[in-house]
Motif scaffolding. Sequence first.
Motif: not given
Length: 421
Positions: A313-321, A323-324
């Motif tokens: 959740f703290f990886v800016p390269e990931y959106g919320y989907i 991250k899940i």
Amino acid sequence: MDAQRVGPASRRSATLTTALALVAAVVLSLPVLLLPLTTAVPLPLWLALLLACLAAVAWIVLRRQKAKDKLYGLAATALLAAAAVAASQAFAATPPILDRDGRPLPGSIASMEEVELNGTRQWVTIRGHDTANPVLLNLGMGGPGGGGFFNAMEFRTLEEHFTVVSWDEPGTGKSYGAVPFEELDRERFVADAAALTELLRNRFNQERIYLYGVSWSSIVGIWLVQEHPELYHAFISSGQMVNTVENDRLGYERALRHLEEQGDTGSAEKLRRNGPPPYGGDNLVAPYVDYLDVLNDIMGTPRYSLIVPVIPFFVPEYGYIDKINHTRGLVNSFNAVYPQLEHLDFVKDAPVLDIPVFFFVGRYDVNAMAPLVEEYYTMLAAPHKELVWLDGGHGLGSADNQDVFMDVMLTRVRPLSGAAG
């Protein structure tokens, strides 16, 4: 008299309904509230979504006497949450590399790209101060199923001297749907990593690149340099895996002994019920995490059951989907791939590597057992090999270990490419 009793009761009911609606609205607002902390969504867009959320909450409070209006407010909040999720995906990006004046550094690269590997679409980040620098391919975090975006921060200090490429392997993070889980095996990982290597060699006009693996991806790294030594200057690893069954057996025994020494009879009994690894069944993750969390406690590092779902959740390269999907991918990949490692033993199966090898080993690592790495290092035949001891347990996380890693990478690893310092 009945009317007098109904009035206060009605007000209490309205107050309770409003309070519950506010709690629901706050929960629904979390994707909006967390955007600046966990994503790369631009600040103006976040502020617009935040103001809209505040307006929806105000509507719920001001219209507290009407249940229908509360539903309208909650519906608006839910739509804003969905917009936040969509924005997190659309604006996912790797941060730019800036000069001292806060402008993008000339000649640098900071991109997140979808690439085609053996007919599938997978994702990488490419970061560096100068694209003429040697390329370092980060195969990703542990697992199986830990993506390269997950641990890319460990390489920020190297970006001045290397072009660092971090790979989300198939089945995790942004590459979650690239390959069906039942198709994940040694051949798939090696073939895709080799295809990515060829892509990088051609793009950056380099005959060879560097290769880095940690824990699970250190296994992929050994496989890769066994089959394609001509593609790499050197292989670098931390948390090197050598024999997964023996490593897991030693870890289980160490965890059980620690719990008994601490008097934690309940957790010790749970491990005894699980029995020693290797484990079978549809859900392999749970019994492994039961003792791996204890090993992390011994080393003073966060438990897997905490860091696996939280850190993405703290990886800016990931959106919320994404991250899940990183957490889902790690669980599903582990279940699919880990049983295939039951007969892994590099002492027998990889006694010779035809390129220089650098093992960074935590002196008190009880996850990737240091004695097993040391035994493998001692018997390994390679043109050049180094075992670099790190303080503490697993990984490069401490500042002191980062300094050691940086020094070795710049003074002993990078010169192998013939590049000027």
